[in-house]
Design a protein around this motif. Structure first.
Motif, PDB file in Angstrom:
ATOM      1  N   ILE A   1      45.553  34.075  44.549  1.00 34.53           N
ATOM      2  CA  ILE A   1      45.252  35.518  44.614  1.00 34.53           C
ATOM      3  C   ILE A   1      44.960  35.925  46.062  1.00 34.53           C
ATOM      4  O   ILE A   1      45.421  36.964  46.539  1.00 34.53           O
ATOM      5  CB  ILE A   1      44.041  35.861  43.703  1.00 34.53           C
TER       6      ILE A   1
ATOM      7  N   MET B   1      37.805  44.120  34.775  1.00 38.06           N
ATOM      8  CA  MET B   1      38.893  43.326  34.186  1.00 38.06           C
ATOM      9  C   MET B   1      38.539  43.037  32.728  1.00 38.06           C
ATOM     10  O   MET B   1      37.390  42.736  32.395  1.00 38.06           O
ATOM     11  CB  MET B   1      39.101  42.007  34.924  1.00 38.06           C
TER      12      MET B   1
ATOM     13  N   TYR C   1      44.282  44.271  41.815  1.00 37.11           N
ATOM     14  CA  TYR C   1      43.856  43.520  40.626  1.00 37.11           C
ATOM     15  C   TYR C   1      44.921  43.518  39.522  1.00 37.11           C
ATOM     16  O   TYR C   1      44.655  43.069  38.415  1.00 37.11           O
ATOM     17  CB  TYR C   1      42.511  44.076  40.121  1.00 37.11           C
TER      18      TYR C   1
ATOM     19  N   SER D   1      33.297  39.178  49.268  1.00 32.82           N
ATOM     20  CA  SER D   1      32.781  40.230  48.398  1.00 32.82           C
ATOM     21  C   SER D   1      32.428  39.704  47.005  1.00 32.82           C
ATOM     22  O   SER D   1      32.477  40.440  46.024  1.00 32.82           O
ATOM     23  CB  SER D   1      33.766  41.408  48.275  1.00 32.82           C
ATOM     24  N   SER D   2      32.023  38.432  46.940  1.00 31.42           N
ATOM     25  CA  SER D   2      31.605  37.896  45.637  1.00 31.42           C
ATOM     26  C   SER D   2      30.330  38.569  45.153  1.00 31.42           C
ATOM     27  O   SER D   2      30.044  38.570  43.948  1.00 31.42           O
ATOM     28  CB  SER D   2      31.390  36.387  45.724  1.00 31.42           C
TER      29      SER D   2
ATOM     30  N   LEU E   1      41.743  41.986  50.388  1.00 26.33           N
ATOM     31  CA  LEU E   1      40.366  41.602  50.731  1.00 26.33           C
ATOM     32  C   LEU E   1      40.322  40.404  51.688  1.00 26.33           C
ATOM     33  O   LEU E   1      39.679  40.465  52.738  1.00 26.33           O
ATOM     34  CB  LEU E   1      39.557  41.248  49.465  1.00 26.33           C
TER      35      LEU E   1
ATOM     36  N   SER F   1      33.935  44.113  39.507  1.00 24.39           N
ATOM     37  CA  SER F   1      33.990  43.869  40.949  1.00 24.39           C
ATOM     38  C   SER F   1      33.548  45.177  41.613  1.00 24.39           C
ATOM     39  O   SER F   1      34.344  46.094  41.792  1.00 24.39           O
ATOM     40  CB  SER F   1      35.422  43.468  41.334  1.00 24.39           C
TER      41      SER F   1
ATOM     42  N   PHE G   1      44.935  34.188  36.064  1.00 25.08           N
ATOM     43  CA  PHE G   1      43.543  33.874  36.404  1.00 25.08           C
ATOM     44  C   PHE G   1      42.611  34.397  35.295  1.00 25.08           C
ATOM     45  O   PHE G   1      41.715  33.674  34.825  1.00 25.08           O
ATOM     46  CB  PHE G   1      43.260  34.548  37.749  1.00 25.08           C
TER      47      PHE G   1
ATOM     48  N   TYR H   1      46.379  41.820  47.469  1.00 26.23           N
ATOM     49  CA  TYR H   1      44.949  41.483  47.552  1.00 26.23           C
ATOM     50  C   TYR H   1      44.529  41.507  49.021  1.00 26.23           C
ATOM     51  O   TYR H   1      44.451  40.486  49.699  1.00 26.23           O
ATOM     52  CB  TYR H   1      44.689  40.122  46.889  1.00 26.23           C
TER      53      TYR H   1
ATOM     54  N   PHE I   1      42.693  31.344  41.989  1.00 28.32           N
ATOM     55  CA  PHE I   1      42.016  32.289  42.875  1.00 28.32           C
ATOM     56  C   PHE I   1      42.520  32.133  44.312  1.00 28.32           C
ATOM     57  O   PHE I   1      42.746  33.139  45.012  1.00 28.32           O
ATOM     58  CB  PHE I   1      40.491  32.153  42.803  1.00 28.32           C
TER      59      PHE I   1
ATOM     60  N   GLU J   1      35.179  40.718  33.865  1.00 24.58           N
ATOM     61  CA  GLU J   1      34.683  40.801  35.248  1.00 24.58           C
ATOM     62  C   GLU J   1      34.455  42.244  35.656  1.00 24.58           C
ATOM     63  O   GLU J   1      35.225  43.132  35.285  1.00 24.58           O
ATOM     64  CB  GLU J   1      35.694  40.172  36.216  1.00 24.58           C
TER      65      GLU J   1
ATOM     66  N   ASN K   1      30.728  40.830  42.241  1.00 18.54           N
ATOM     67  CA  ASN K   1      30.862  40.347  40.871  1.00 18.54           C
ATOM     68  C   ASN K   1      29.516  40.269  40.146  1.00 18.54           C
ATOM     69  O   ASN K   1      29.446  39.830  39.000  1.00 18.54           O
ATOM     70  CB  ASN K   1      31.561  38.984  40.834  1.00 18.54           C
TER      71      ASN K   1
END
Ligand code: AVI
Length: 325
Positions: free
Chosen positions: A56, A256, A210, A166-167, A64, A286, A220, A62, A53, A284, A170
């Motif tokens: 990532i 995902m 992603y 931004s967890s 973010l 998101s 991942f 990515y 991660f 997942e 999830n």
């Protein structure tokens, strides 16, 4: 839920609130027994998953992390002014505790409490932080905050929770609301929440983020199978699965999946699961939120917006909210 305060070493304290194998086994069986097989995304984060991660977060696609870091750099003094000095700063899903470094000097908390599910990664990161900031008291807490949690934080002081990355995306809408309510209860009347939330945007930008060209997100995603093999003695062959990620515009989320390439039977703790070619495991979601959508969800949890910061391209948002009177 068990609780133990362990002397991790002289530099940090560790509270372990994460009951591991039993919960994991139950959740894996439950997820794989559904018509659409699924696995909880928290299972990405064993030691290797946490390292992947981190990789990532440095990928060009990515956006973010670098956008959020840009917001913290640019608005750090203003944010620190809102958080106030000398209180207790708790971080949810602290991972490598990198972003907090951008706030520490300005906020000078009495206590920093990193919380993460990945125990060894949490300890290593907390130790590094304590070494780099000798004036800082660090009390790490290994917590699965997808389940109800209480935090034994001693002493007085205004509490702020930092929940970057931004967890929150999830979490499904119901659990996201429950988590925000939990945060409100934990910080109390004087407290606040500083939270990073990825914004809704064009599907193409999201899908690239992603499905990176180097395949780190694929590693991942696939690592969840190796994690289950190692922890639960399962016999997944990760080579029989492929990474897949797409934007579901109706739900406003990236999904995902792991797609089974070749029929495969897997044994986990005495039970067996058949995966047919083409069948997927949903690993997942998101969720992406507009500013108004997120503020509405936060209001349902009793949190009121104080400030929100965004980048010039409107990729990412950082919100500061306090507890409603
Ligand atoms: C941790 N979380 C916010 C990441 C996300 O973007 O949803 C996890 C991730 N999954 C694939 N790439 C990153």
């Amino acid at each position: 839920m068990g609780s133990a305060t362990l002397p991790a070493d002289d530099a940090i304290r560790l509270t372990d609130l994460h009951e591991q194998a039993d919960t994991m086994l139950r959740e894996v069986h439950a997820g794989l027994s559904r018509p659409q097989k699924s696995l909880p995304p928290k299972l990405f984060y064993d030691k290797r998953g946490s390292v992947l991660f981190d990789r990532i977060t440095r990928l060009p696609e990515y956006y973010l992390t670098r956008t959020e870091v840009g917001l913290l750099r640019r608005y750090g003094p203003e944010i620190a002014g809102l958080l106030g000095k000398g209180g207790i700063l708790l971080e949810l899903g602290s991972g490598s505790s990198t972003k907090i470094r951008l706030l520490l000097e300005a906020v000078r908390p009495r206590l920093y409490v990193p919380m993460d599910i990945s125990r060894q990664h949490l300890i290593d990161s907390a130790r590094r932080l304590a070494a780099d900031y000798p004036w800082l008291t660090v009390h790490a807490a290994c917590i699965d905050f997808t389940r109800p949690w209480d935090l034994p934080v001693p002493g007085p002081g205004r509490r702020n929770v930092f929940f970057p990355g931004s967890s929150i995306g999830n979490f499904e809408p119901g659990p996201a609301l429950a988590l925000l309510r939990r945060v409100r209860e934990q910080v109390g009347r004087e407290g606040g929440l500083l939270i990073g939330v990825d914004l809704r945007k064009a599907a193409g930008t999201l899908e690239k983020a992603y499905n990176d060209a180097q395949g780190i997100t694929a590693d991942f995603n696939l690592n969840v199978l190796a994690h289950i093999n190692r922890r639960l003695g399962a016999d997944f062959d990760p080579g029989r699965f492929l990474h897949e990620a797409h934007y579901n515009a109706r739900e406003g989320r990236i999904e995902m999946h792991l797609v089974c390439r070749q029929q495969h039977r897997v044994r986990i703790d005495g039970r067996s699961y058949l995966f047919r070619a083409g069948e997927t495991i949903h690993t997942e979601n998101s969720y992406k939120y507009s500013i108004a959508e997120f503020q509405q969800r936060a209001a349902q949890a009793g949190l009121v917006p104080v400030s929100v910061w965004t980048d010039p391209e409107d990729l990412f948002s950082m919100h500061y909210l306090t507890v409603a009177a």
